[in-house]
Scaffold this active site. Structure first.
Site, mmCIF file in Angstrom:
data_model
loop_
_atom_site.group_PDB
_atom_site.id
_atom_site.type_symbol
_atom_site.label_atom_id
_atom_site.label_comp_id
_atom_site.label_asym_id
_atom_site.label_seq_id
_atom_site.Cartn_x
_atom_site.Cartn_y
_atom_site.Cartn_z
ATOM 1 N N CYS A 192 -4.914 2.770 -6.733
ATOM 2 C CA CYS A 192 -4.090 1.790 -6.654
ATOM 3 C C CYS A 192 -2.718 1.765 -7.629
ATOM 4 O O CYS A 192 -1.478 1.455 -7.292
ATOM 5 C CB CYS A 192 -4.696 0.303 -6.971
ATOM 6 N N ASN A 213 -5.544 -5.005 0.993
ATOM 7 C CA ASN A 213 -5.276 -3.928 -0.241
ATOM 8 C C ASN A 213 -5.132 -2.603 0.308
ATOM 9 O O ASN A 213 -6.137 -1.953 0.736
ATOM 10 C CB ASN A 213 -6.507 -4.046 -1.336
ATOM 11 N N HIS A 240 0.463 -4.901 -7.606
ATOM 12 C CA HIS A 240 -0.323 -4.372 -6.482
ATOM 13 C C HIS A 240 -1.314 -5.558 -5.733
ATOM 14 O O HIS A 240 -1.545 -6.500 -6.492
ATOM 15 C CB HIS A 240 -1.261 -3.763 -7.491
#
Ligand code: UT7
Length: 332
Positions: A116, A286, A256
């Site tokens: 990420c 995500n 994020h």
């Protein structure tokens, strides 16, 4: 000679059409729209369903969109970095496949695996090549087919992730815009909480590993949650203090997008109001490396030249970091 800064000068993206809703997930595992919205904040995520299509196909579409929007010819690109943890295959790098599919022939390219944090680590890397004067046009493409490593029988991971890709162009600027600074960190001990058990050199694929579902993402959610909340906020506050900037100086926080509660906790620690935070987790989930550039793409029309922006990420590795930049262009 004036200092050269590395500036993002365009954003492109590609999202697959298929929307996997909470209602559909609730038919696959024991969960509900209410639980997912309350605990994570995701309503739907995009999934690349087409047979034979991979991360590079989404990445290539994002790069094509970027080159078209910025009026850049593929021959002008000096370097391409692909941030991904879902490469088309182990060998070769997906970056090379994307460069091939987009007719980028004068560049060298490589994959960067920081989960990420992949986009911000790639931006820090691109910054070096631009600031040194070596390169004039670097493409970063963050692309993930997370659905290829998610177990849709595991309710603790399957609602979280989605597929998608976004790309940015990084170019030199002598104006007061571009990447000012970054702080990136890793802690390899965190690997125990978030990893894929098999398919690497430690445990090559076998009948057994397939049977045991060891090729899917394994996550200890609470441990990752705790580390994400503290590390992402710590590093974002650290970069603000280092540059003597407070919440009122910041136009946008781009966090994020892993969990709405992590986003809110990070903003709270930084003293930033929700209005200043880019949030699109509700519609894409995500997308790992792609969340931050997808936010920039979604909010591009609201960004003004000179806006102070803080990027912050946390992911598998553990990896985390924060970048302080000034946006380089007004809406076109
Ligand atoms: O981007 C990479 C980094 N990843 C992250 O940042 C993810 C970080 N972790 C998280 O976002 C959260 O930990 C999760 C969303 C994964 C889980 O939320 P949580 O609030 O930490 O839940 P939990 O793991 O503590 O589980 C609480 C309960 C458990 O039931 P019991 O044992 O209390 O009966 C789980 O089995 O919630 C249950 N649960 C669910 N219930 C309904 C777990 N997943 C689900 C689900 N639907 N999908």
């Amino acid at each position: 000679m004036a200092n050269i800064r590395a500036a993002i000068t365009g954003v492109g993206a590609f999202l697959p059409e298929y929307r996997l809703t909470n209602e559909e997930i609730s038919k696959m595992v024991d969960t509900s729209d209410e639980w997912i919205m309350q605990r994570i904040g995701i309503k739907e995520r995009r999934i690349l369903k087409e047979e034979g299509k991979a991360t590079s196909d989404m990445g290539a579409r994002a790069v094509e969109n970027l080159l078209e929007k910025t009026g850049t010819s593929p021959d002008e690109v000096d370097m391409l970095i692909c941030a991904t943890i879902t490469p088309d295959m182990n060998i070769p790098a997906t970056a090379n496949i994307i460069a091939h599919k987009t007719n980028i022939h004068n560049a060298w390219s490589f994959d960067l695996n920081a989960a990420c944090s992949g986009f911000i680590f790639s931006l820090s890397t691109a910054t070096q090549f631009i600031e040194s004067g070596r390169y004039k046009k670097v493409v970063i493409v963050a692309a993930e087919k997370m659905s290829s490593i998610i177990n849709y029988e595991d309710r603790t991971t399957c609602p979280l992730f989605g597929d998608g890709a976004a790309a940015v162009l990084v170019e030199p600027s002598t104006e007061d815009v571009g990447v000012i600074d970054y702080i990136n960190r890793v802690d390899g001990l965190g690997r125990h909480h978030l990893h894929i058990k098999a398919g690497g050199s430690l445990k090559p694929a076998s009948e057994e590993t397939v049977k045991n579902k060891e090729h899917y993402l394994y996550q200890e959610g609470q441990a990752v949650f705790k580390a994400a909340v503290s590390s992402m906020a710590d590093v974002a506050v650290e970069i603000m203090e280092k540059h003597n900037i407070s919440a009122k100086d910041i136009a946008w926080l781009v966090p994020h997008q892993a969990n709405m509660r992590i986003i809110e906790a990070t903003a709270r620690r930084m003293g930033i109001s929700k209005k200043q935070v880019m949030i699109n987790i509700r519609k894409y989930g995500n997308t790992t490396a792609a969340t931050i550039p997808l936010c920039l793409w979604d909010y591009e029309k609201q960004l003004k030249k000179g806006d102070n922006i803080i990027l912050a990420a946390f992911g598998a590795g553990f990896t985390w970091g924060s970048t302080y930049l000034k946006w380089a262009y007004d809406p076109k």
